[in-house]
Design a protein around this motif. Structure first.
Motif, short mmCIF file in Angstrom:
data_model
loop_
_atom_site.label_atom_id
_atom_site.label_comp_id
_atom_site.label_asym_id
_atom_site.label_seq_id
_atom_site.Cartn_x
_atom_site.Cartn_y
_atom_site.Cartn_z
N ASN A 149 44.35 38.29 27.15
CA ASN A 149 44.58 38.39 28.58
C ASN A 149 45.64 39.46 28.84
OD1 ASN A 149 44.19 37.69 31.26
ND2 ASN A 149 45.84 36.19 31.24
N ASP A 150 45.38 40.68 28.35
CA ASP A 150 46.35 41.76 28.43
C ASP A 150 46.38 42.35 29.83
OD1 ASP A 150 44.36 44.27 28.26
OD2 ASP A 150 43.74 42.73 26.83
N ALA A 151 47.38 43.19 30.07
CA ALA A 151 47.60 43.73 31.41
C ALA A 151 46.44 44.60 31.87
CB ALA A 151 48.91 44.51 31.44
N GLN A 152 45.91 45.44 30.98
CA GLN A 152 44.81 46.31 31.37
C GLN A 152 43.56 45.50 31.74
OE1 GLN A 152 44.14 50.63 30.36
NE2 GLN A 152 44.51 49.76 28.33
N ARG B 258 43.54 42.46 32.88
CA ARG B 258 43.78 41.80 34.17
C ARG B 258 43.60 42.79 35.31
NH1 ARG B 258 48.08 39.61 31.19
NH2 ARG B 258 49.60 40.95 32.25
N PHE B 259 44.07 44.01 35.12
CA PHE B 259 43.93 45.03 36.16
C PHE B 259 42.46 45.34 36.42
CE2 PHE B 259 43.43 49.50 37.37
CZ PHE B 259 44.12 49.51 38.56
N ASP C 201 46.94 54.10 37.91
CA ASP C 201 46.09 52.93 38.13
C ASP C 201 44.85 53.27 38.95
OD1 ASP C 201 47.68 51.27 36.67
OD2 ASP C 201 48.71 50.38 38.38
N ASP D 211 48.33 42.94 42.21
CA ASP D 211 48.95 41.88 41.41
C ASP D 211 48.64 40.49 41.93
OD1 ASP D 211 50.01 43.79 39.79
OD2 ASP D 211 52.01 43.77 40.70
N GLN E 69 41.07 37.63 40.16
CA GLN E 69 40.41 38.31 39.06
C GLN E 69 38.96 37.86 38.99
OE1 GLN E 69 42.55 38.19 35.33
NE2 GLN E 69 44.53 38.25 36.37
#
Length: 289
Positions: free
Chosen positions: A76-79, A81-82, A158, A4, A8
């Motif tokens: 800019n979704d969570a997936q 970003r991950f 993840d 987190d 990125q």
């Protein structure tokens, strides 16, 4: 995974919703459609790219077509970003590793798409799964693949997703080191497919490189949490040729293997994870895989 607070990558190309979906040609190489569906389906270099395309560095004309649905607009979704954080971690690890070897690591791009998207190696489609294209040095990934990985194949979490990305980046590392080109010389002494074939050795080495990344990234920043390693091993086992073929038709055909068995994929991933040393990933120098 603890990502987190990590940076990125700037090497993400989000082409979802770009209009790349639709009717487009599917390139069918010399190995044929059966390998396209069964062998190259789950994250790895399409063996045709390694065994056929590197000779001239460009894709050949194809035949056939498939309708691909246009996906959602980029965001800019969570997936995303991950995946971007995982990609950044691979960049940090491999840049440092290459520096230690006296070499320069050229960062690849990762293309997110929905349904279908042109690539330097032909038309990327969801049905083929994630893959690395050596012609344009890019990884192609439809995030819908992770639903398949978790749902039908039972490999969620993840770190399972991170393993997918790290495996594809492993192919880029192979390309950077000239291993893909060197593999061409193996065609005279090894079969293209099968349990000890060139394609299987390439794929298992990419699994090992994924383990090397995980080991070194965790040593540097302690990114792994309880259960993560098990998720990675489960993902590696889920995409073994023997398991996929048995799911598809009830039995396995070893002569058609292109990625390795579940046990082999787990073994080589663990080997990289335990050692953190690419010298332990020489599948071409190993008489037994």
């Amino acid at each position: 995974m603890r990502l987190d607070d990590e940076r990125q990558s700037s090497n993400i190309e989000d082409r979802r919703g770009s209009g790349g979906g639709g009717r487009a040609p599917i390139r069918i190489g010399s190995i044929g459609g059966l390998v396209l569906v069964l062998g190259a389906l789950y994250f790895g270099v399409d063996p045709r790219l390694v065994l056929n395309l590197l000779e001239d560095g460009a894709p050949s004309a194809g035949s056939g077509s498939m309708v691909a649905q246009q996906g959602p607009a980029p965001g800019n979704d969570a997936q995303k970003r991950f995946i971007s954080s995982v990609l950044a971690s691979t960049e940090d690890v491999w840049t440092t590793y290459f520096q230690q070897m006296g070499r320069t690591y050229h960062e690849p791009h990762l293309v997110l798409f929905s349904g279908g998207e042109p690539s330097g190696c032909g038309y990327a489609q969801t049905s083929v799964g994630p893959f690395y294209c050596p012609a344009d040095h890019k990884v192609y990934l439809d995030l819908a693949f992770f639903q398949e990985l978790q749902g039908r194949l039972g490999a969620g979490g993840d770190f399972a997703k991170a393993y997918v990305v790290a495996h594809e980046i492993g192919h880029h590392v192979q390309n950077e080191l000239g291993i893909m080109q060197q593999a061409q010389t193996q065609r005279s002494s090894l079969s293209e497919t099968g349990e000890g074939g060139v394609s299987v050795r390439i794929e298992l080495q990419a699994d090992c490189f994924a383990g090397v990344w995980a080991k070194r990234a965790n040593d540097a920043k302690q990114i792994l949490q309880t259960g993560d390693v098990e998720q990675g091993m489960n993902a590696a086992a889920a995409v073994g040729d023997d398991r996929l073929q048995k799911m598809a038709r009830g039995y396995a055909v070893p002569d058609s293997f292109t990625h390795g068995t579940s046990a082999q994929r787990v073994q080589w991933f663990r080997r990289g994870l335990n050692s953190g040393d690419i010298r332990q990933c020489n599948t071409f120098g190993s008489p037994s895989l």
